[in-house]
Write a protein that holds these residues in place. Structure first.
Motif, PDB file in Angstrom:
ATOM      1  N   GLU A  55       0.820  -1.219   0.000  1.00 31.72           N
ATOM      2  CA  GLU A  55       0.000   0.000   0.000  1.00 31.72           C
ATOM      3  C   GLU A  55       0.851   1.265   0.000  1.00 31.72           C
ATOM      4  OE1 GLU A  55      -3.954  -1.796   2.287  1.00 31.72           O
ATOM      5  OE2 GLU A  55      -2.472  -0.622   3.402  1.00 31.72           O
ATOM      6  N   LEU A  98       5.548  -4.361  -7.212  1.00 34.08           N
ATOM      7  CA  LEU A  98       5.543  -2.902  -7.249  1.00 34.08           C
ATOM      8  C   LEU A  98       5.431  -2.380  -8.678  1.00 34.08           C
ATOM      9  CD1 LEU A  98       8.221  -2.142  -4.508  1.00 34.08           C
ATOM     10  CD2 LEU A  98       5.730  -2.101  -4.311  1.00 34.08           C
ATOM     11  N   GLY A  99       6.057  -3.072  -9.624  1.00 32.96           N
ATOM     12  CA  GLY A  99       5.930  -2.673 -11.019  1.00 32.96           C
ATOM     13  C   GLY A  99       4.534  -2.894 -11.548  1.00 32.96           C
ATOM     14  N   LEU A 138       1.765  -2.787  -9.828  1.00 30.20           N
ATOM     15  CA  LEU A 138       0.821  -1.821  -9.253  1.00 30.20           C
ATOM     16  C   LEU A 138       0.706  -0.571 -10.108  1.00 30.20           C
ATOM     17  CD1 LEU A 138       1.640  -2.016  -5.441  1.00 30.20           C
ATOM     18  CD2 LEU A 138      -0.487  -2.680  -6.559  1.00 30.20           C
ATOM     19  N   GLY A 139       1.826  -0.165 -10.719  1.00 21.41           N
ATOM     20  CA  GLY A 139       1.808   1.036 -11.538  1.00 21.41           C
ATOM     21  C   GLY A 139       1.017   0.875 -12.827  1.00 21.41           C
ATOM     22  N   LYS A 140       0.723  -0.383 -13.197  1.00 20.92           N
ATOM     23  CA  LYS A 140      -0.002  -0.640 -14.439  1.00 20.92           C
ATOM     24  C   LYS A 140      -1.489  -0.917 -14.220  1.00 20.92           C
ATOM     25  CE  LYS A 140       4.192  -2.734 -16.362  1.00 20.92           C
ATOM     26  NZ  LYS A 140       4.798  -3.992 -16.894  1.00 20.92           N
ATOM     27  N   ARG A 169       9.950  -6.464  -7.289  1.00 22.78           N
ATOM     28  CA  ARG A 169       9.840  -5.663  -8.530  1.00 22.78           C
ATOM     29  C   ARG A 169       8.559  -6.003  -9.275  1.00 22.78           C
ATOM     30  NH1 ARG A 169      15.440  -6.597  -9.224  1.00 22.78           N
ATOM     31  NH2 ARG A 169      15.012  -8.245 -10.744  1.00 22.78           N
ATOM     32  N   ARG A 217       3.917   1.238  -1.117  1.00 21.68           N
ATOM     33  CA  ARG A 217       4.872   1.051  -2.224  1.00 21.68           C
ATOM     34  C   ARG A 217       6.304   1.268  -1.758  1.00 21.68           C
ATOM     35  NH1 ARG A 217       1.799   2.811  -7.809  1.00 21.68           N
ATOM     36  NH2 ARG A 217      -0.285   2.201  -7.126  1.00 21.68           N
ATOM     37  N   THR A 223      -8.918   0.801  -8.714  1.00 25.88           N
ATOM     38  CA  THR A 223      -8.537   0.766  -7.302  1.00 25.88           C
ATOM     39  C   THR A 223      -8.401  -0.666  -6.831  1.00 25.88           C
ATOM     40  OG1 THR A 223      -9.735   2.834  -6.898  1.00 25.88           O
ATOM     41  CG2 THR A 223      -9.174   1.489  -4.983  1.00 25.88           C
ATOM     42  N   GLU A 237      -5.216  -0.345 -13.713  1.00 26.77           N
ATOM     43  CA  GLU A 237      -6.208   0.691 -13.998  1.00 26.77           C
ATOM     44  C   GLU A 237      -7.408   0.466 -13.099  1.00 26.77           C
ATOM     45  OE1 GLU A 237      -7.139   0.675 -18.122  1.00 26.77           O
ATOM     46  OE2 GLU A 237      -5.084   1.147 -18.753  1.00 26.77           O
TER      47      GLU A 237
END
Length: 298
Positions: free
Chosen positions: A187, A230-231, A233-235, A227, A189, A239, A237
């Motif tokens: 959460e 965390l990587g 999570l950035g992708k 990685r 990150r 919640t 779209e």
């Protein structure tokens, strides 16, 4: 007379249904297939002359075991064609399953995956002997082997499982603590917090079944796993949230995307660190997460 016999058969079957489902699920790792096995067991049970059956529970377990063995062999072909890693179907379970230490351990994703490495006969013998404490003679009748052969198979399967299962028993409280630390790291990150809760040799296994995006091979090593999470999570779209729950008698996270169930994350914990992450995303395997599945060893 026929109606009376059918009523008696139904009463006995219903009385043992939860046990039979648990036996079938432990052997198959699939609730859908376990339900099919119960249907097949019922069809054979209603044709049995109850007056000739001395131990109705044992007889029903024997039928269920035989049908599960048949199903295991057909499932092997399905798994060979499966896209990506195959994980057991997670079941939402009640607190009484968690309180039964032996049952909760036998239902854990970690041990269920160990059982996947056994042959069908080894798995049946291990489950009946180690989980349900069935006698060698009774197992022999169920699997079509001699009692002496069953003892050898049980010894071999136990040795195989012991070499691969966690070395120490972890309490639900310890598992919840590790999951909470993992969730906080995700959460916020925070890569360092994530690395602190992951064991260096941690392995991530994700199951999308070709229907949802998932790694096609296990990801091993704390840095690689961190990685990937965390990587990823950035992708995302939408919640993404994690809700503490109990799956297969053990603490887990129910992952939701915009409020809809996206998957279940179960863990294996040794010491205070996570050594195994099991993420089931295949929607066909998430159908038993809206209501509790009753399970029992008795």
């Amino acid at each position: 007379m026929r109606d009376h016999t059918a009523d008696a058969a139904t009463e006995v079957f219903v009385a043992h249904r939860n046990l039979l489902f648990t036996v079938a699920y432990e052997m198959l790792g699939s609730a859908a297939d376990a339900e099919d096995v119960l249907q097949e067991t019922w069809l054979r049970w209603v044709k049995v002359d109850l007056e000739q059956v001395h131990d109705q529970r044992a007889y029903l377990v024997r039928i269920t075991t035989r049908q599960s063995l048949n199903r295991l062999r057909s499932m092997k072909r399905r798994k060979e064609a499966y896209i990506g890693p195959w994980l057991p179907e997670p079941l939402l379970t009640t607190s009484d399953v968690t309180a039964d230490v032996e049952l909760a351990e036998s239902m854990s994703m970690a041990l269920m995956l160990v059982l996947e490495t056994l042959s069908p006969i080894e798995r049946a013998v291990f489950v009946l002997r180690e989980v349900f404490d069935v006698g060698h003679d009774e197992i022999a009748a169920a699997v079509g082997k001699s009692p002496a052969a069953v003892r050898q198979i049980a010894h071999r399967a136990r040795r195989h499982a012991e070499a691969r299962r966690p070395r120490t028993r972890i309490s639900p409280r310890q598992t919840r603590a590790a999951l909470e630390a993992f969730q906080r790291a995700i959460e916020t990150r925070d890569p360092q917090k994530l690395l602190n809760v992951l064991a260096p040799e941690v392995a991530l296994i994700s199951d999308g079944g070709g229907l949802k995006q998932a790694a096609l091979r296990p990801v091993t090593g704390a840095e690689k796993v961190a990685r990937m999470f965390l990587g990823g999570l950035g992708k995302v779209e939408g919640t993404l949230t994690g809700e503490p729950t109990v799956v297969n008698g053990n603490p887990a996270l129910l992952v939701r995307l915009d409020g809809e169930i996206d998957g279940v994350l179960a863990v294996r914990v040794e010491g205070a660190r996570i050594t195994g992450l099991y993420y089931v995303r295949n929607p066909d395997k998430l159908t038993h997460l809206t209501s509790h599945t009753p399970l029992t060893l008795r």
